[in-house]
Write a protein that holds these residues in place. Structure first.
Motif, PDB file in Angstrom:
ATOM      1  N   VAL A 468       0.864  -1.189   0.000  1.00 13.87           N
ATOM      2  CA  VAL A 468       0.000   0.000   0.000  1.00 13.87           C
ATOM      3  C   VAL A 468       0.894   1.231   0.000  1.00 13.87           C
ATOM      4  CG1 VAL A 468      -1.743   1.323   1.241  1.00 13.87           C
ATOM      5  CG2 VAL A 468      -1.867  -1.176   1.212  1.00 13.87           C
ATOM      6  N   PHE A 469       0.610   2.159  -0.911  1.00 11.23           N
ATOM      7  CA  PHE A 469       1.395   3.392  -1.003  1.00 11.23           C
ATOM      8  C   PHE A 469       0.462   4.590  -0.899  1.00 11.23           C
ATOM      9  CE2 PHE A 469       3.744   0.103  -3.203  1.00 11.23           C
ATOM     10  CZ  PHE A 469       5.030   0.256  -2.682  1.00 11.23           C
ATOM     11  N   GLU A 470       0.809   5.512  -0.015  1.00 13.01           N
ATOM     12  CA  GLU A 470       0.037   6.747   0.151  1.00 13.01           C
ATOM     13  C   GLU A 470       0.598   7.779  -0.831  1.00 13.01           C
ATOM     14  OE1 GLU A 470      -2.600   6.975   1.984  1.00 13.01           O
ATOM     15  OE2 GLU A 470      -2.358   4.968   2.855  1.00 13.01           O
ATOM     16  N   ILE A 471      -0.198   8.143  -1.825  1.00 19.26           N
ATOM     17  CA  ILE A 471       0.290   9.040  -2.876  1.00 19.26           C
ATOM     18  C   ILE A 471      -0.481  10.355  -2.908  1.00 19.26           C
ATOM     19  CG2 ILE A 471       1.108   7.117  -4.285  1.00 19.26           C
ATOM     20  CD1 ILE A 471      -1.409   7.516  -6.042  1.00 19.26           C
ATOM     21  N   ARG A 472      -1.270  10.629  -1.888  1.00 16.84           N
ATOM     22  CA  ARG A 472      -2.137  11.810  -1.886  1.00 16.84           C
ATOM     23  C   ARG A 472      -1.373  13.095  -2.173  1.00 16.84           C
ATOM     24  NH1 ARG A 472      -7.004  13.684   0.585  1.00 16.84           N
ATOM     25  NH2 ARG A 472      -6.832  15.787   1.424  1.00 16.84           N
ATOM     26  N   ASP A 473      -0.219  13.266  -1.557  1.00 14.42           N
ATOM     27  CA  ASP A 473       0.532  14.511  -1.690  1.00 14.42           C
ATOM     28  C   ASP A 473       1.661  14.427  -2.713  1.00 14.42           C
ATOM     29  OD1 ASP A 473      -1.029  15.788   0.276  1.00 14.42           O
ATOM     30  OD2 ASP A 473       0.164  14.861   1.867  1.00 14.42           O
ATOM     31  N   MET A 474       1.709  13.344  -3.471  1.00 12.13           N
ATOM     32  CA  MET A 474       2.787  13.180  -4.442  1.00 12.13           C
ATOM     33  C   MET A 474       2.397  13.797  -5.774  1.00 12.13           C
ATOM     34  SD  MET A 474       4.069   9.253  -3.755  1.00 12.13           S
ATOM     35  CE  MET A 474       5.203   9.321  -5.148  1.00 12.13           C
ATOM     36  N   PRO A 475       3.300  14.552  -6.413  1.00  8.76           N
ATOM     37  CA  PRO A 475       3.031  15.030  -7.777  1.00  8.76           C
ATOM     38  C   PRO A 475       2.809  13.865  -8.739  1.00  8.76           C
ATOM     39  CG  PRO A 475       4.938  16.148  -6.828  1.00  8.76           C
ATOM     40  CD  PRO A 475       4.598  15.010  -5.902  1.00  8.76           C
ATOM     41  N   ASP A 476       2.068  14.127  -9.797  1.00  8.09           N
ATOM     42  CA  ASP A 476       1.747  13.071 -10.759  1.00  8.09           C
ATOM     43  C   ASP A 476       2.999  12.392 -11.302  1.00  8.09           C
ATOM     44  OD1 ASP A 476      -0.851  13.843 -10.369  1.00  8.09           O
ATOM     45  OD2 ASP A 476      -1.028  14.935 -12.254  1.00  8.09           O
ATOM     46  N   LYS A 477       4.000  13.203 -11.622  1.00  3.36           N
ATOM     47  CA  LYS A 477       5.222  12.644 -12.199  1.00  3.36           C
ATOM     48  C   LYS A 477       5.851  11.625 -11.255  1.00  3.36           C
ATOM     49  CE  LYS A 477       9.840  14.044 -13.758  1.00  3.36           C
ATOM     50  NZ  LYS A 477      10.796  15.172 -13.899  1.00  3.36           N
ATOM     51  N   ASP A 478       5.864  11.934  -9.971  1.00  4.18           N
ATOM     52  CA  ASP A 478       6.461  11.011  -9.003  1.00  4.18           C
ATOM     53  C   ASP A 478       5.633   9.735  -8.867  1.00  4.18           C
ATOM     54  OD1 ASP A 478       8.300  12.996  -8.673  1.00  4.18           O
ATOM     55  OD2 ASP A 478       7.634  13.621  -6.680  1.00  4.18           O
ATOM     56  N   VAL A 479       4.302   9.877  -8.948  1.00 10.81           N
ATOM     57  CA  VAL A 479       3.445   8.690  -8.870  1.00 10.81           C
ATOM     58  C   VAL A 479       3.701   7.783 -10.073  1.00 10.81           C
ATOM     59  CG1 VAL A 479       1.069   7.848  -8.862  1.00 10.81           C
ATOM     60  CG2 VAL A 479       1.663   9.900  -7.559  1.00 10.81           C
ATOM     61  N   VAL A 480       3.807   8.381 -11.251  1.00 15.94           N
ATOM     62  CA  VAL A 480       4.046   7.594 -12.458  1.00 15.94           C
ATOM     63  C   VAL A 480       5.388   6.875 -12.344  1.00 15.94           C
ATOM     64  CG1 VAL A 480       4.407   7.704 -14.943  1.00 15.94           C
ATOM     65  CG2 VAL A 480       2.609   9.082 -13.889  1.00 15.94           C
ATOM     66  N   GLU A 481       6.396   7.583 -11.887  1.00 21.72           N
ATOM     67  CA  GLU A 481       7.714   6.958 -11.728  1.00 21.72           C
ATOM     68  C   GLU A 481       7.655   5.823 -10.705  1.00 21.72           C
ATOM     69  OE1 GLU A 481      10.484  10.002 -10.753  1.00 21.72           O
ATOM     70  OE2 GLU A 481      10.484  10.893 -12.763  1.00 21.72           O
ATOM     71  N   LEU A 482       6.886   6.043  -9.624  1.00 23.08           N
ATOM     72  CA  LEU A 482       6.764   5.019  -8.585  1.00 23.08           C
ATOM     73  C   LEU A 482       6.116   3.759  -9.153  1.00 23.08           C
ATOM     74  CD1 LEU A 482       6.950   4.371  -5.477  1.00 23.08           C
ATOM     75  CD2 LEU A 482       4.586   5.198  -5.329  1.00 23.08           C
ATOM     76  N   ALA A 483       4.975   3.933  -9.831  1.00 25.65           N
ATOM     77  CA  ALA A 483       4.252   2.778 -10.365  1.00 25.65           C
ATOM     78  C   ALA A 483       5.075   2.053 -11.418  1.00 25.65           C
ATOM     79  CB  ALA A 483       2.912   3.226 -10.942  1.00 25.65           C
ATOM     80  N   ARG A 484       5.720   2.821 -12.290  1.00 27.04           N
ATOM     81  CA  ARG A 484       6.554   2.185 -13.313  1.00 27.04           C
ATOM     82  C   ARG A 484       7.733   1.464 -12.671  1.00 27.04           C
ATOM     83  NH1 ARG A 484       7.013   5.268 -18.985  1.00 27.04           N
ATOM     84  NH2 ARG A 484       4.801   5.645 -19.386  1.00 27.04           N
TER      85      ARG A 484
END
Length: 783
Positions: A468-484
């Protein structure tokens, strides 16, 4: 002497003897052969300047008079400039600088028609002067006469190719026309002439954003701030870019910087409010919108965004009033009109309901597709709205197709992206799915961007999830990098276009396969969503063309359910909920925005025909209660026969449903979770099946629990069936008995089988991708 050198010498001689036309011709010939020759370019610029100077001298009033006019302009006394310039032009009707300052003064005073008239007079006299053409273009553009403005800017450039401001302004016209590539070329030309031209750098960034070249745009904004650190528009625009990437904290910092440099900058206040609103800082958002309205008193967009913030804060009546204020300023504002209708639906104010008919002529992107569902049952319109919204909102976003390597353990990595990972109806539905997932075949990731409260349901499902990852405050770019970085094979959009969604994450491509699942009842109309999960009732044969996604057909119902949901053991009576002990209890626990006058008319006729009956509704807001009671009275029904139920813990909610006799469904947007709640609790549901996804959900659930006789196709049959069941206890008792028997034997609540079917779909679409095959509609067999 070379031919090039000889030509330049001839051009200089022509210039020196005052033959500017010949000099211009020779330099032009040189530049046709050698377009980047700096000496020829400088020479041509010098010719233009000398020609303009000679014209000024020929047409100018005495120098003291012109100096006095120029000094008045420098002092900012624009009204006096107008008076002085007009007086000079009476005596010197071709005074170039007088015309130019007259037009500039009118522009500064916001008198755009007068500026256009004055500068048009000058050009009509045959005065060819680049600044006059440029100012004329500015006046025309502010009057919305863009083709004429474009022509004026092009003439200014033809007169003086070195006029950087005209190149910049021409770029602005082209940018407004969505011609971003041509606009970009104009800004590059302006910057080549004036490398320190901060406004051109700022505008070039906007054009790059329009072309989807976001990283280059960000670099340009930062170049502006390097040249001019107090450039408020660049601060604001960079804030917008960062907000679009989900980096709200950085965006807020740039909006605040813009306001330090320009405290009365209305767009900066507005955008700051929007960023606060996305962070659920509603009070701060509202204050920002109020400041925007002070800075620009008739600012319709500020009223609209403040109205949305008020609605999020539960202040629905104030929100509706604020949308009305926006419409007073801009009567044709389609977004304000559509949103006001939507929030009027939340409070069951149907006074403007007929206004929805005009919505068919509105732009398809005037409102989010989700908000339009309650007003129409039209899958073609729903797709069209979704496609328009996706095109308008996400066209500047893109991402390369990720190619995750196979997991070392061979499992397929599934990423669920959601704002509802807490005590939310959707988590109650999905709890059994998480529990039953075959973790030997699937690695389960949850990316949560909603609140993280203390949540019983969250704690209950955590053991069944790998990460489980809390991404509420993460910019979109960082979320995409995280998921990839996690190598997600299949990304599940669990919000679509509903409230608090982040579909832009999917526009960047989180995974090679992306699926619209469960939350948004319709097509997303976006090329970055590959599949939608449905069933043969939800999307029947012949209706697939209303969906941009390929369809995953599950047997039974598309909706997951948990066959271990607790129903509290309570000893409550009807009286505990304000219900009559003996009267028939019609129940509809739908959200109030789903209830329209067509359903309500039928319900009131049923109350009138079934003695002692009541309608049990879910308490939503005080305005809806007041309006529904008023509507009941208008139809001759005592308002006291409408009973409103408070929100209670989920298990207690399921338990109290035993006190209802029959659940009556809404039309354009059916009961979804509330219908499965009713069926799980043993309460029969009657529905009228519609055409769009949202209007067929209850039929899907009822069919999957083996009670197709409770599904009708017309309003007349809906009313007749409900009346029949309400007045024939034997028939209703038989239906209840069948439901009790079917609950644990039919597909709707067979959680294990449902999970295996969904996993089969996941395996199939994953293998298609591995095999290099494009997404395709598939049907999962019951076996």
């Amino acid at each position: 002497m070379s031919g090039l050198e000889s030509s330049i010498v001839k051009a200089r001689k022509a210039e020196n003897r005052g033959d500017f036309a010949e000099a211009e011709r020779i330099y032009g010939t040189v530049l046709e052969k050698f377009p980047r020759n700096a000496r020829a370019r400088r020479g041509l610029d010098q010719v233009f300047k000398r020609r303009a100077l000679e014209q000024l001298k020929a047409d100018a009033p005495p120098e003291p008079l012109m100096e006095q006019l120029a000094e008045t302009y420098r002092q900012g006394q624009m009204a006096q400039v107008v008076t002085q310039a007009e007086k000079l032009l009476e005596s010197y009707p071709r005074a170039v600088m007088a015309y130019n300052l007259l037009g500039a003064a009118h522009l500064a005073l916001g008198r755009h028609p007068q500026a256009e008239s004055a500068l048009s007079r000058a050009r009509a006299k045959g005065i060819r002067h680049a600044p006059i053409c440029n100012n004329h273009g500015m006046a025309l553009s502010r009057l919305g006469r863009m083709p004429e403005a474009e022509a004026a800017y092009r003439e200014a450039i033809a007169i003086d190719p070195g006029h950087a401001i005209a190149h910049n302004n021409l770029g602005n016209v082209l940018k407004e026309n969505q011609s971003f590539a041509e606009a970009l070329a104009c800004y590059l030309q302006a910057i080549e002439i004036r490398p320190d031209y901060a406004d051109a750098w700022n505008n070039m960034a906007l054009a790059l954003e329009g072309l989807g070249r976001v990283e280059e745009a960000q670099a340009c904004y930062r170049k502006v701030l390097e040249l001019k650190p107090d450039h408020a528009p660049a601060c604001c625009n960079l804030g917008n870019l960062l907000a679009g990437q989900g980096d709200l904290n950085s965006a807020i910092a740039f909006y605040e910087a813009a306001l330090r440099f320009d405290p009365d900058y209305p767009e900066a206040h507005l955008n700051l409010g929007n960023a606060y609103k996305r962070q659920d800082r509603i009070a701060e958002a509202t204050s920002a919108y109020e400041r925007a309205k002070v800075a620009r008193p008739r600012y319709a967009d500020a009223w609209i965004e403040e109205a949305k913030a008020l609605a999020l804060n539960g202040r629905l009546e104030e929100a509706i009033t604020a949308f009305g204020k926006a419409l007073e300023i801009e009567p044709g504002n389609q977004s304000a009109h559509a949103h006001r209708l939507f929030y009027q639906a939340h409070v069951c104010d149907w006074s403007d309901r007929e206004g929805w008919a005009a919505f068919g002529t509105m732009a398809d992107d005037a409102i989010q597709p989700w908000a339009a569902l309650t007003f129409e049952d039209d899958p073609a319109a729903q797709l069209r709205r979704s496609q328009a919204w996706a095109s308008t909102t996400f066209s500047h976003l893109s991402g390369s197709m990720p190619q995750p390597a196979p997991a070392p353990d061979g499992r397929i990595r599934i990423g669920y992206f959601t704002a509802d990972f807490h005590d939310h109806p959707m988590l109650y539905l999905m709890a059994g799915l998480f529990r039953e997932h075959d973790r030997s075949k699937f690695e389960i990731f949850v990316y949560s961007y909603g609140p993280k409260p203390v949540s019983e349901m969250r704690e209950k499902v955590l053991p069944y999830i790998d990460h489980v990852f809390e991404i509420r405050d993460m910019p979109d770019k960082d979320v995409v990098e995280l998921a990839r970085g996690h190598g997600i094979d299949i990304a599940i959009d669990r919000k679509g276009y509903t409230q608090n969604a982040r579909p832009q994450l999917f526009a960047h491509r989180l995974a090679p396969i992306q699926i619209n699942y469960l939350a948004y009842p319709g097509s997303m109309g976006a090329d970055f969503i590959d599949y939608i999960v449905a069933d043969p009732v939800i999307i029947p044969e012949g209706e697939q063309h209303h969906y941009s996604e390929k369809i995953i057909y599950l047997p039974g119902s598309y909706q997951p359910n948990d066959n271990r949901r607790e129903i509290a053991q309570t000893a409550t009576s009807r009286a505990d909920f304000g219900l009559p002990e003996d009267g028939f209890v019609f129940c509809s626990f739908n959200q109030t925005y789903k209830i329209g006058p067509r359903e309500f008319d039928i319900w009131m006729r049923l109350l009138d025909r079934v003695d002692g009956s009541v309608l049990w509704l879910l308490r939503s807001n005080a305005w809806a209660e007041t309006n529904l009671r008023r509507e009941a009275a208008k139809r001759g029904v005592s308002p006291g026969r409408l009973i409103f139920a408070d929100k209670v813990p989920h298990a207690e909610h399921l338990a109290r449903l035993k006190h209802a006799d029959l659940f009556v469904d809404s039309f354009n947007v059916n009961a979804h979770t509330t219908a499965s709640d009713a069926l799980w609790a043993g309460l029969p549901v009657v529905t009228k099946i519609g055409r769009q996804f949202a209007a067929r959900v209850s039929a899907s659930l009822i069919n999957a629990v083996g009670l197709p006789e409770l599904i009708v196709e017309t309003e007349e049959d809906y009313e007749a069936l409900i009346l029949d069941l309400a007045t024939d206890p034997g028939k209703l008792s038989a239906i209840r008995a069948t439901l009790a028997e079917n609950r644990l034997t039919r597909p709707l609540f067979d959680t294990t089988s449902y999970t295996r079917h969904l996993e089969t779909a996941f395996e199939t679409v994953h293998q298609r991708r591995i095999d290099g095959q494009a997404p395709a509609t598939l049907t999962v067999s019951e076996a």
